[in-house]
Scaffold this motif. Structure first.
Motif, short mmCIF file in Angstrom:
data_model
loop_
_atom_site.label_atom_id
_atom_site.label_comp_id
_atom_site.label_asym_id
_atom_site.label_seq_id
_atom_site.Cartn_x
_atom_site.Cartn_y
_atom_site.Cartn_z
N ASN A 213 0.85 -1.19 0.00
CA ASN A 213 0.00 0.00 0.00
C ASN A 213 0.89 1.25 0.00
O ASN A 213 1.44 1.61 1.04
N PRO A 214 1.06 1.91 -1.14
CA PRO A 214 1.95 3.08 -1.19
C PRO A 214 1.59 4.18 -0.20
O PRO A 214 2.47 4.81 0.39
N ARG A 215 0.29 4.39 0.00
CA ARG A 215 -0.13 5.44 0.93
C ARG A 215 0.31 5.11 2.36
O ARG A 215 0.88 5.97 3.06
N LEU A 216 0.06 3.88 2.80
CA LEU A 216 0.45 3.51 4.16
C LEU A 216 1.97 3.44 4.31
O LEU A 216 2.50 3.77 5.38
N ARG A 217 2.68 3.03 3.26
CA ARG A 217 4.14 3.03 3.34
C ARG A 217 4.66 4.44 3.57
O ARG A 217 5.54 4.66 4.41
N ALA A 218 4.15 5.39 2.80
CA ALA A 218 4.60 6.77 2.97
C ALA A 218 4.18 7.31 4.34
O ALA A 218 4.93 8.05 4.99
N GLN A 219 3.00 6.92 4.80
CA GLN A 219 2.49 7.41 6.07
C GLN A 219 3.31 6.89 7.25
O GLN A 219 3.66 7.65 8.16
N TYR A 220 3.63 5.61 7.23
CA TYR A 220 4.30 5.00 8.39
C TYR A 220 5.81 4.85 8.22
O TYR A 220 6.57 5.08 9.17
N LEU A 221 6.27 4.46 7.04
CA LEU A 221 7.70 4.25 6.84
C LEU A 221 8.43 5.56 6.56
O LEU A 221 9.61 5.68 6.89
N GLY A 222 7.74 6.51 5.93
CA GLY A 222 8.34 7.82 5.72
C GLY A 222 8.37 8.23 4.27
O GLY A 222 8.01 7.46 3.36
N PRO A 223 8.80 9.47 4.01
CA PRO A 223 8.85 9.99 2.64
C PRO A 223 9.69 9.11 1.73
O PRO A 223 10.75 8.62 2.12
N GLY A 224 9.21 8.93 0.52
CA GLY A 224 9.93 8.16 -0.48
C GLY A 224 9.57 6.70 -0.53
O GLY A 224 9.80 6.03 -1.54
N TRP A 225 8.98 6.18 0.54
CA TRP A 225 8.67 4.76 0.57
C TRP A 225 7.53 4.38 -0.37
O TRP A 225 7.37 3.20 -0.71
N ASP A 226 6.74 5.36 -0.78
CA ASP A 226 5.72 5.04 -1.77
C ASP A 226 6.33 4.69 -3.12
O ASP A 226 5.66 4.11 -3.99
N LEU A 227 7.62 4.99 -3.31
CA LEU A 227 8.31 4.69 -4.57
C LEU A 227 9.06 3.36 -4.54
O LEU A 227 9.61 2.94 -5.56
N ALA A 228 9.12 2.71 -3.40
CA ALA A 228 9.82 1.43 -3.31
C ALA A 228 9.12 0.37 -4.15
O ALA A 228 7.89 0.41 -4.33
N HIS A 229 9.87 -0.58 -4.67
CA HIS A 229 9.28 -1.69 -5.41
C HIS A 229 8.72 -2.72 -4.41
O HIS A 229 9.30 -2.95 -3.36
N VAL A 230 7.61 -3.32 -4.78
CA VAL A 230 6.99 -4.35 -3.94
C VAL A 230 7.59 -5.69 -4.31
O VAL A 230 7.55 -6.11 -5.47
N ARG A 231 8.14 -6.37 -3.32
CA ARG A 231 8.85 -7.61 -3.58
C ARG A 231 7.91 -8.80 -3.75
O ARG A 231 8.24 -9.77 -4.42
N GLY A 232 6.72 -8.74 -3.13
CA GLY A 232 5.85 -9.91 -3.11
C GLY A 232 4.46 -9.64 -3.64
O GLY A 232 4.27 -9.00 -4.68
N THR A 233 3.47 -10.09 -2.89
CA THR A 233 2.08 -10.01 -3.34
C THR A 233 1.59 -8.57 -3.35
O THR A 233 1.92 -7.78 -2.46
N PRO A 234 0.77 -8.20 -4.33
CA PRO A 234 0.17 -6.86 -4.32
C PRO A 234 -1.05 -6.77 -3.40
O PRO A 234 -1.64 -5.69 -3.27
N TYR A 235 -1.43 -7.87 -2.76
CA TYR A 235 -2.66 -7.90 -1.97
C TYR A 235 -2.45 -7.62 -0.49
O TYR A 235 -3.43 -7.55 0.27
N ASN A 236 -1.21 -7.45 -0.03
CA ASN A 236 -0.98 -7.11 1.37
C ASN A 236 -1.04 -5.59 1.53
O ASN A 236 -0.02 -4.91 1.54
N THR A 237 -2.25 -5.08 1.66
CA THR A 237 -2.45 -3.63 1.66
C THR A 237 -2.96 -3.09 2.99
O THR A 237 -3.34 -1.93 3.08
N GLY A 238 -2.96 -3.91 4.04
CA GLY A 238 -3.15 -3.41 5.39
C GLY A 238 -4.57 -3.27 5.89
O GLY A 238 -4.77 -2.83 7.03
N GLU A 239 -5.58 -3.63 5.09
CA GLU A 239 -6.95 -3.41 5.54
C GLU A 239 -7.28 -4.20 6.80
O GLU A 239 -8.03 -3.71 7.66
N VAL A 240 -6.76 -5.41 6.92
CA VAL A 240 -7.13 -6.22 8.09
C VAL A 240 -6.47 -5.67 9.35
O VAL A 240 -7.06 -5.71 10.43
N LEU A 241 -5.26 -5.13 9.22
CA LEU A 241 -4.66 -4.43 10.37
C LEU A 241 -5.53 -3.26 10.80
O LEU A 241 -5.85 -3.10 11.99
N GLU A 242 -5.92 -2.42 9.84
CA GLU A 242 -6.74 -1.26 10.16
C GLU A 242 -8.09 -1.68 10.71
O GLU A 242 -8.64 -1.05 11.62
#
Length: 526
Positions: free
Chosen positions: A221-250
């Motif tokens: 989830n690019p939005r949550l990556r930038a929100q929690y990991l910090g600036p620039g993390w929305d640009l990181a490449h995703v190594r695995g599944t595109p479906y781990n987007t944090g909804e169940v945590l939230e």
């Protein structure tokens, strides 16, 4: 609204989720249902994209040989594999996380690691010694390094194929394309009551005595990556599944006030092929986009400068944090570079011609010129960096002529001598890079999983309420959704082990709750 009923519900089809489902089914809990929002062709979560490595405490080769399929008596005679004790494992947890890991979680992870792997082996999962990734053949002997020796047959793909077979064998019903939307609890007791899901664009209510949350982190989830990991993390490449987007945590935090734990600003990220897909892994190439040969050479950013110590520790203890270092560089890019002394030691599955773009130069100057077409901004500085590095490596070798290069140990070959010291050292394996042709690979950061998650009881894997400080009846958690184990970094191979230990524990305790609470009618077939 369509509704179904089961005894134990599991959310997530990765290793942790399947371990929970199998453990519950083994415990005769009644019907076990596992759901995942991904379609079946994306089953397995991030586990599918791993190399299948499991870090466990063990007593050496004699302890592991009975559960592996690729060691005969002749091969066993040329293997150096020391015991990796529980104290060794805990010391690595403490060192790698700078002492921040949750002691209760860490102790359970370590104490039950060996048993969990042998449990999976007993269910039919094939294990091997990881010769290709965790050992170097030095002087005719296989030397395993960094406390990690086991992998699954055919890596993460083989792991998930096993889980799918085992789920059928134990009559676990698996529903793909089924997304969790809301957790419902009894308003009087606070105990889990049901989960509202969406299957094929229609609402589905699933009633159960217990639920295991194992739906991964928010790394996709690019939005949550930038929100929690910090600036620039929305640009990181995703190594695995595109479906781990944090909804169940939230959802768990929103619906049941689950307590948050762990480092929400931290993640596992690696040196990753810059030409890989940006938003998900490739299920064919999978883990082969990893570029973990950096200890054998140097890593240089697009300004022509080194920026981390490639030899600070054995690869198993550094690869999960160096993705962050790369992302922090200009454009989030860097070049890995080797000469003819290092190139033969690169693993073919990561550096074979079919999956990686290689830049060759007969001299460092030629290599620098060719790298400008791939983004190198300062070729002159690139050449100067190599000259300084080589001079420092030469001087250290003259001063420490008794040291021998050995990629399987911290060999002490460094750039830091009494005559010259680099601002950024290479603390081990610092051979001069002076024998052409030279090779460069362009890498970026590949994010694997996030470290922030939910607080659980280490003994039961029950989720803890942020309101009461007590466990929430009927709600369990495992896998990447668990927070508190890893900070800044992690000991390689401990992620799958954690999923197995706490997944198994969650399934077992969910089954106990379900059977003690009475029997359910079997669900209607979808």
């Amino acid at each position: 609204m369509k509704s179904i009923t089961c005894s134990v519900l599991v959310v997530g089809s990765g290793n942790a989720g399947f371990c929970a489902a199998l453990s519950a089914a083994q415990s005769h809990a009644g019907e076990v249902i596992l759901i995942d929002k991904c379609p079946e062709e994306w089953a397995g979560g991030n586990s599918y994209f791993t190399a299948g490595a499991f870090r466990i405490a063990h007593n050496g080769l004699s302890d592991l040989q009975p559960i592996v399929t690729n060691v005969d008596a002749e091969t066993a005679n040329v293997i150096d594999l020391d015991p990796y004790t529980q104290d060794d494992f805990l010391n690595d947890m403490n060192r790698i996380t700078h002492g921040r890991y949750d002691r209760g979680l860490g102790q359970k992870l370590v104490a039950e690691s060996n048993e969990a792997v042998k449990w999976l082996g007993g269910l039919g999962l094939g294990f091997q010694l990881s010769f290709n990734r965790q050992a170097y053949k030095v002087d005719g002997r296989f030397k395993f390094f960094g406390g990690l020796a086991l992998k699954t047959e055919n890596g993460g793909k083989g792991l998930i194929q096993f889980h799918q077979r085992a789920a059928k064998e134990y009559s676990v019903k698996v529903l793909y394309s089924t997304a969790a939307r809301q957790i419902n609890v009894d308003p009087n007791t606070g105990a889990f009551e049901s989960l509202l899901a969406e299957k094929d664009n229609e609402p589905l209510l699933i009633r159960a005595k217990a639920v295991v949350l194992a739906a991964g982190g928010f790394e996709s989830n690019p939005r949550l990556r930038a929100q929690y990991l910090g600036p620039g993390w929305d640009l990181a490449h995703v190594r695995g599944t595109p479906y781990n987007t944090g909804e169940v945590l939230e959802m768990a935090i929103r619906d049941i006030s689950a307590r948050q734990a762990g480092q929400w600003s931290g993640c596992h990220s690696v040196a990753w092929d810059a030409n890989s897909p940006a938003n998900s892994g490739d299920r064919e190439i999978s883990n082969e986009f990893t570029k973990s040969g950096y200890p054998l050479g140097v890593t240089i950013n697009i300004r022509g400068e080194r920026f981390f110590d490639e030899g600070s520790d054995l690869r198993n203890y550094t690869y999960a944090k160096f993705g962050r270092a790369i992302l922090g560089q200009p454009q989030g890019l860097a070049f890995q570079v080797w000469d003819q002394k290092g190139i033969p030691w690169l693993r073919s599955e990561e550096y074979r011609d079919e999956i990686v773009e290689k830049v060759w130069g007969d001299s460092i100057e030629e290599l620098a010129e060719k790298c400008t077409a791939k983004g190198l901004e300062n070729p002159a500085r690139f050449v100067e960096t190599f000259k300084a590095y080589n001079e420092a490596a030469y001087k250290h070798r003259l001063e420490k002529s008794d040291l021998k290069w050995d990629p399987a140990i911290r060999d002490g070959l460094s750039t830091q001598s009494s005559k010259q010291q680099l601002k950024i050292a290479k603390s081990n394996w610092a051979l001069p890079i002076d024998k052409g042709p030279f090779l460069a690979i362009l890498v970026t950061s590949g994010v694997t999983f996030t470290f922030g998650g939910l607080a659980i009881d280490p003994n039961t894997a029950s989720v803890i309420s942020n309101l009461t400080g007590k466990v929430i009846p009927g709600v369990f958690c495992a896998g990447e959704m668990v927070g508190g184990l890893f900070y800044e970094n992690y000991p390689g191979g401990s992620g799958l082990t954690s999923g197995s230990v706490f997944g198994r524990k969650a399934g077992l305790n969910a089954a106990k709750l379900a059977t003690e609470g009475g029997r359910f009618e079997r669900s209607s077939r979808l």
